[in-house]
Structure formats: structure tokens, C-alpha cells
Motif scaffolding. Structure first.
Motif, short mmCIF file in Angstrom:
data_model
loop_
_atom_site.label_atom_id
_atom_site.label_comp_id
_atom_site.label_asym_id
_atom_site.label_seq_id
_atom_site.Cartn_x
_atom_site.Cartn_y
_atom_site.Cartn_z
N VAL A 43 21.03 13.28 8.56
CA VAL A 43 20.23 12.43 7.67
C VAL A 43 20.12 11.02 8.27
O VAL A 43 19.06 10.39 8.24
CB VAL A 43 20.84 12.38 6.24
N GLY A 44 21.21 10.55 8.89
CA GLY A 44 21.19 9.24 9.53
C GLY A 44 20.18 9.19 10.68
O GLY A 44 19.50 8.17 10.86
N ALA A 45 20.07 10.30 11.42
CA ALA A 45 19.11 10.34 12.54
C ALA A 45 17.67 10.28 12.00
O ALA A 45 16.82 9.58 12.57
CB ALA A 45 19.34 11.59 13.38
N VAL A 46 17.42 11.01 10.90
CA VAL A 46 16.08 10.97 10.29
C VAL A 46 15.80 9.54 9.80
O VAL A 46 14.71 9.00 9.98
CB VAL A 46 16.00 11.98 9.12
N LEU A 47 16.82 8.92 9.20
CA LEU A 47 16.67 7.55 8.71
C LEU A 47 16.29 6.61 9.85
O LEU A 47 15.40 5.76 9.70
CB LEU A 47 17.99 7.08 8.08
N PHE A 48 16.96 6.78 10.98
CA PHE A 48 16.66 5.91 12.12
C PHE A 48 15.17 6.01 12.48
O PHE A 48 14.50 4.98 12.66
CB PHE A 48 17.54 6.29 13.32
N GLY A 79 0.82 -1.22 0.00
CA GLY A 79 0.00 0.00 0.00
C GLY A 79 0.85 1.26 0.00
O GLY A 79 2.08 1.21 -0.08
N ARG A 80 0.16 2.41 0.11
CA ARG A 80 0.85 3.71 -0.01
C ARG A 80 1.89 3.95 1.06
O ARG A 80 2.95 4.49 0.79
CB ARG A 80 -0.17 4.85 0.12
N VAL A 81 1.58 3.58 2.31
CA VAL A 81 2.50 3.89 3.41
C VAL A 81 3.79 3.09 3.26
O VAL A 81 4.89 3.63 3.36
CB VAL A 81 1.82 3.64 4.78
N THR A 82 3.65 1.78 2.97
CA THR A 82 4.84 0.94 2.79
C THR A 82 5.70 1.47 1.65
O THR A 82 6.92 1.55 1.75
CB THR A 82 4.43 -0.51 2.49
N ARG A 83 5.05 1.86 0.55
CA ARG A 83 5.80 2.35 -0.61
C ARG A 83 6.52 3.65 -0.30
O ARG A 83 7.69 3.83 -0.67
CB ARG A 83 4.86 2.56 -1.79
N LEU A 84 5.81 4.56 0.39
CA LEU A 84 6.43 5.85 0.73
C LEU A 84 7.66 5.60 1.61
O LEU A 84 8.73 6.17 1.37
CB LEU A 84 5.41 6.73 1.46
N LEU A 85 7.49 4.72 2.61
CA LEU A 85 8.62 4.44 3.51
C LEU A 85 9.74 3.75 2.73
O LEU A 85 10.92 4.11 2.86
CB LEU A 85 8.16 3.56 4.67
N HIS A 86 9.41 2.74 1.92
CA HIS A 86 10.43 2.00 1.18
C HIS A 86 11.27 2.93 0.30
O HIS A 86 12.50 2.91 0.32
CB HIS A 86 9.79 0.90 0.33
N THR A 89 11.46 6.36 0.27
CA THR A 89 12.16 7.46 0.97
C THR A 89 13.42 6.91 1.62
O THR A 89 14.50 7.50 1.53
CB THR A 89 11.24 8.08 2.05
N ILE A 90 13.27 5.78 2.31
CA ILE A 90 14.42 5.19 2.99
C ILE A 90 15.47 4.76 1.96
O ILE A 90 16.67 4.98 2.17
CB ILE A 90 13.95 4.01 3.89
N ALA A 91 15.04 4.18 0.85
CA ALA A 91 16.00 3.77 -0.19
C ALA A 91 16.80 4.98 -0.67
O ALA A 91 18.04 4.94 -0.74
CB ALA A 91 15.27 3.11 -1.36
N ALA A 92 16.10 6.09 -0.95
CA ALA A 92 16.80 7.28 -1.47
C ALA A 92 17.78 7.82 -0.43
O ALA A 92 18.93 8.16 -0.76
CB ALA A 92 15.77 8.35 -1.85
N LEU A 100 12.65 6.96 10.60
CA LEU A 100 11.82 6.38 9.53
C LEU A 100 11.86 4.85 9.58
O LEU A 100 10.87 4.17 9.33
CB LEU A 100 12.31 6.86 8.16
N ILE A 101 13.04 4.30 9.90
CA ILE A 101 13.20 2.84 9.92
C ILE A 101 12.40 2.25 11.08
O ILE A 101 11.76 1.20 10.94
CB ILE A 101 14.70 2.47 9.97
N VAL A 102 12.39 2.94 12.24
CA VAL A 102 11.59 2.45 13.38
C VAL A 102 10.10 2.44 12.98
O VAL A 102 9.38 1.47 13.22
CB VAL A 102 11.83 3.32 14.63
N LEU A 103 9.65 3.52 12.31
CA LEU A 103 8.26 3.57 11.84
C LEU A 103 7.99 2.42 10.86
O LEU A 103 6.93 1.78 10.91
CB LEU A 103 8.01 4.88 11.08
N ARG A 104 8.97 2.17 9.99
CA ARG A 104 8.80 1.12 8.98
C ARG A 104 8.66 -0.25 9.62
O ARG A 104 7.85 -1.07 9.18
CB ARG A 104 9.98 1.14 8.02
N VAL A 105 9.46 -0.51 10.64
CA VAL A 105 9.38 -1.80 11.33
C VAL A 105 7.99 -1.96 11.97
O VAL A 105 7.34 -3.00 11.84
CB VAL A 105 10.49 -1.93 12.41
N ALA A 106 7.52 -0.88 12.63
CA ALA A 106 6.21 -0.94 13.27
C ALA A 106 5.12 -1.19 12.22
O ALA A 106 4.23 -2.03 12.41
CB ALA A 106 5.93 0.36 14.02
N TRP A 107 5.21 -0.50 11.09
CA TRP A 107 4.21 -0.64 10.02
C TRP A 107 4.26 -2.05 9.41
O TRP A 107 3.24 -2.65 9.10
CB TRP A 107 4.45 0.42 8.94
#
Ligand code: HEM
Ligand code: HEM
Length: 201
Positions: free
Chosen positions: A61-66, A18-25, A27-30, A68-75
Motif C-alpha cells: 500500500v505504501g508503494a502505491v501511495l508513493f 477540480g475532479r483530479v485533485t479531489r480524487l487524489l486528495h 484516495t491518498i487521505a484514505a 499516487l503522491i508523485v502524480l499529485r505533486v506533478a498535478w
């Protein structure tokens, strides 16, 4: 076809992310690619104005990534029963293990660096936001652990990501099973995996 214009849902479905997984995937990839690009430039050019720009942004940027990654794991945990299945065979098992390793490393790499920032003598304030205050003396074990592992595990993550991208290419161009379409493109465009596709006429 009305079917292909149906809006993509926020949550995952067994047919596509879905949209949330794609947005996280994506953004984190970039941002992860940005981190590697910066560190590769630093290694190639040494310290200078160009690499200084990247090096200066690496920790914020690494702190922002952290985060986002925590949000991604929860999602991912919330959606674990509704995501596309990778199948029971060897390829499916390899995909599941590969994704698990990507998750483990993408969490470990910034966590170790943040642990070092916590244990360091210097204050840590990405984008001016105070996260950790300065210390009188560093916490040796935290600094040593990250010194030993942050960079090494980051390069290992880079190798895994390359393998991941190659496998996506193999799925897309050779096996043509619609794997890429689960993570990109409009709803309804994805092809079914070969095993469940209706017989062609
Ligand atoms: C997913 C996020 C991150 C990735 C992919 C990443 C990647 C890397 C890479 C590839 C290197 C170069 C290692 C070498 O020179 O061989 C590096 C170094 C470094 N990173 Fe990160 N990093 C991330 C997050 C962070 C965070 C959050 C911080 C700080 C809070 C940080 C601080 C540093 C520092 C200080 C160095 C230079 C010292 C060292 O190699 O350990 N990084 N990082
Ligand atoms: C340009 C680079 C990338 C491309 C083309 C790409 C493509 C894809 C595609 C098509 C999928 C769906 C695969 C499936 O359902 O089996 C996927 C899933 C996934 N990708 Fe990537 N990817 C890229 C970068 C990354 C990066 C940098 C990471 C993290 C370090 C990553 C981690 C994952 C994970 C863990 C999944 C499983 C689904 C999830 O939990 O989000 N990918 N990727």
C-alpha cells in the motif's frame, strides 16, 4: 439552480479544486489513514493475526501511495496558477506553509522506506511485481537512514494531518468561509470567502 448543477471541471479553478485533485486528495487521505491504523494496531496488539494482516499490506500500500503522491505533486505543479488562493494574511501564509510541509513529509516518508527496500538484502515485490532484486549485502547507509527516519517522520506527518483536519473544521464550523466546499461536494455549492462575498441584504 442551473449554476449549482454545472459539472465539476477536471482541472482546478480559483473557486474550487477540480475532479483530479479531489480524487487524489481523498484516495491518498484514505490510504494514509489506513497505514496509520495498521501501524497503531501493530503497536497496540504486538505481532498477531490481526496486526499481521495490516503489516503484510503496509509495504505494498505504501508503494502505491508513493506513485499516487508523485502524480499529485506533478498535478499540483501543473495547476499551481489556477488553484484556490489562500490570501495574503497570516492565516493564508500558515495554510501555504502547512500544505508545503504536508507535501514534503508525504513525499519523504514513503521515499525513505523505498530507499531502504532498494538497499535491503531482500527482494522488494509489492503485489508480486518485482521492483528491487535481492542483494548479496545490504546498502548500510540507506537502511540506517530509513531506520532512523521513516517511522519518526511518519508520526510527525500524522500530527500535521491532525492539525490540518482541525483547521478544516475551524474554517467550516467557526469561520464558515467555504474552505471545505472547495474539496468536497457539487460545483456551485461552495460559499465565497467572507472577504469577497457580496454584502448580504
Ligand atoms: C505514506 C506512506 C507511509 C506511511 C504513512 C507509513 C507510516 C508508517 C508508520 C506510522 C510506521 C510505524 C513506525 C513505528 O513503529 O514507530 C511505519 C513503519 C514501517 N514502514 Fe511505513 N509508511 C508508509 C510507507 C511505507 C513504505 C512504502 C514502506 C516499504 C516500502 C514502508 C515500510 C515500513 C516498515 C518496514 C516499517 C517498520 C520499520 C520502521 O519503523 O521503519 N512504509 N510506517
Ligand atoms: C479526513 C481528513 C482530511 C480532510 C477533512 C481534509 C480536508 C481538506 C480540505 C477541505 C482542503 C482544501 C483546503 C484549502 O483549499 O485551503 C484540503 C487541502 C489539502 N489537503 Fe486535506 N484533508 C484531509 C486529509 C489530508 C491528508 C491525509 C493529507 C496529506 C497528507 C492532506 C493534504 C492536503 C493538502 C496538501 C491540501 C492542499 C491542496 C492540495 O495541494 O491538494 N489532507 N484538505
Amino acid at each position: 439552480m442551473a449554476h449549482s448543477r454545472r459539472a465539476l471541471p477536471l482541472r482546478d479553478t480559483p473557486a474550487r479544486y477540480g475532479r483530479v485533485t479531489r480524487l487524489l486528495h481523498w484516495t491518498i487521505a484514505a490510504l494514509i489513514l489506513w497505514q496509520f491504523l495498521g501501524m497503531a494496531i501493530k503497536l497496540a496488539l504486538g505481532r498477531g493475526p490481526v496486526s499481521g494482516f495490516f503489516v503484510g499490506l503496509h509495504q505494498p500500500v505504501g508503494a502505491v501511495l508513493f506513485a499516487l503522491i508523485v502524480l499529485r505533486v506533478a498535478w499540483a505543479l501543473l495547476n499551481r496558477r489556477r488553484r484556490p488562493d489562500h490570501g495574503a494574511g497570516l492565516v493564508g501564509t500558515a495554510a501555504r506553509l502547512g500544505h508545503l510541509a504536508l507535501y514534503a513529509l508525504m513525499l519523504a516518508v514513503p521515499s525513505l522506506a523505498l530507499l531502504r527496500a532498494w538497499g535491503s538484502e531482500r527482494a522488494f515485490q509489492p503485489f508480486g511485481v518485482r521492483i528491487f532484486a535481492a542483494r548479496e549485502a545490504p546498502v548500510e547507509w540507506a537502511v540506517k537512514l530509513a531506520d532512523a527516519l521513516h517511522g519518526e517522520l511518519a508520526w510527525l506527518l500524522g500530527v500535521l494531518i491532525l492539525g490540518h483536519v482541525v483547521m478544516v473544521g475551524v474554517h467550516h464550523a467557526m469561520w464558515r468561509d467555504g474552505t471545505l466546499a472547495r474539496m468536497v461536494g457539487r460545483a456551485g455549492r461552495g460559499r465565497q470567502p467572507r472577504s469577497v462575498a457580496p454584502p448580504s441584504t
